[in-house]
Design a protein around this motif. Structure first.
Motif, mmCIF file in Angstrom:
data_model
loop_
_atom_site.group_PDB
_atom_site.id
_atom_site.type_symbol
_atom_site.label_atom_id
_atom_site.label_comp_id
_atom_site.label_asym_id
_atom_site.label_seq_id
_atom_site.Cartn_x
_atom_site.Cartn_y
_atom_site.Cartn_z
ATOM 1 N N GLU A 44 47.446 43.565 50.556
ATOM 2 C CA GLU A 44 47.981 42.765 49.459
ATOM 3 C C GLU A 44 48.178 41.315 49.882
ATOM 4 N N GLN B 1 45.634 40.255 35.071
ATOM 5 C CA GLN B 1 45.782 40.882 36.371
ATOM 6 C C GLN B 1 44.397 41.214 36.935
ATOM 7 N N LYS B 2 44.078 40.604 38.065
ATOM 8 C CA LYS B 2 42.779 40.840 38.679
ATOM 9 C C LYS B 2 42.848 42.147 39.451
ATOM 10 N N GLU B 3 41.854 43.029 39.205
ATOM 11 C CA GLU B 3 41.825 44.324 39.855
ATOM 12 C C GLU B 3 40.484 44.562 40.523
ATOM 13 N N GLU B 5 38.515 47.958 42.026
ATOM 14 C CA GLU B 5 38.604 49.411 42.052
ATOM 15 C C GLU B 5 37.537 50.017 42.958
ATOM 16 N N TYR B 25 35.092 45.266 39.681
ATOM 17 C CA TYR B 25 36.161 44.275 39.616
ATOM 18 C C TYR B 25 36.364 43.863 38.177
ATOM 19 N N SER B 26 37.542 43.363 37.863
ATOM 20 C CA SER B 26 37.898 43.153 36.467
ATOM 21 C C SER B 26 37.687 41.726 35.970
ATOM 22 N N GLY B 102 40.373 45.944 47.185
ATOM 23 C CA GLY B 102 40.479 47.287 46.671
ATOM 24 C C GLY B 102 41.218 48.167 47.663
#
Lengths: 117, 111
Positions: A44, B1-3, B5, B25-26, B102
């Motif tokens: 993170e 929100q950047k994600e 996966e 990715y988002s 991720g």
């Protein structure tokens, strides 16, 4: 010799105590970062530091955290009043910068494992 | 929100086989894409970076990027037991300093 040296490698502290984690980048980079990884979870982003200023920080990086580069070489992460959930591996990283070539390519230190009891 | 996966795995392949790792990715504003390898208890280390659509090869590794589908993959040819690790897909953004990771895919290569 590693490009990014972190100390301590492992620190155990009592809840409520202050902790300082240190990072020494060997080469003269301008971009530094702190990331954390709780055991079994994802890496993170905490904060990025550019030209001796915070350039971006995550929602995790609240008033409990601070960073500085006190002597122009060491790069520190201070955690005030530690909580149990601060237990994690904290990685210092550096990058070549934000341009299109090699943008955001991170070189990580070995990490500092923080255990809060 | 950047994600970002990834399938957490574990993905198990026999030695010598091709391992295929995938990531979505988002955020369509994403500009740079990375695969990092992380051995247990160690820090992530860069395997591949890719910035434009298509394939990029480096030795036994090939990264593939499809921005229209928001999809990144990593192929490992002739997999070796030493390739057993967690592979982290990561996405960066032009003009920003944050790289989003991720959760990683655990790969086991059986001898």
């Amino acid at each position: 010799e590693p490009e990014v040296t972190q100390t301590p490698s492992h620190q155990v502290t009592q809840m409520g105590q202050e902790v300082i984690l240190r990072c020494v980048p060997i080469s003269n980079h301008l971009y530094f970062y702190w990331y954390r990884q709780i055991l079994g979870q994802k890496v993170e982003f905490l904060v990025s530091f550019y030209n001796n200023e915070i350039s971006e920080k995550s929602e995790i990086f609240d008033d409990q955290f601070s960073v500085e580069r006190p002597d122009g070489s060491n790069f520190t992460l201070k955690i005030r009043s530690t909580k149990l959930e601060d237990s994690a591996m904290y990685f210092c990283a550096k990058s070549g910068g934000g341009d299109s070539s090699g943008a955001n390519v991170l070189t990580f230190g070995a990490g500092s494992r923080l255990t809060v009891l | 929100q950047k994600e970002v996966e990834q399938n957490s795995g574990p993905l198990s392949v026999p030695e010598g086989a091709i391992a295929s790792l995938n990531c979505t990715y988002s955020d369509r504003g994403s500009q740079s894409f990375f695969w990092y390898r992380q051995y247990s208890g160690k820090s992530p280390e860069l395997i591949m970076s890719i910035y434009s659509n298509g394939d990029k090869e480096d030795g036994r590794f090939t990264a593939q990027l499809n921005k229209a589908s928001q999809y990144v993959s990593l192929l490992i040819r002739d997999s070796q037991p030493s390739d057993s690790a967690t592979y982290l897909c990561a996405v960066g953004y032009t003009g920003g300093f944050k790289t989003i990771f991720g959760a990683g895919t655990r790969l086991f290569v059986k001898a």
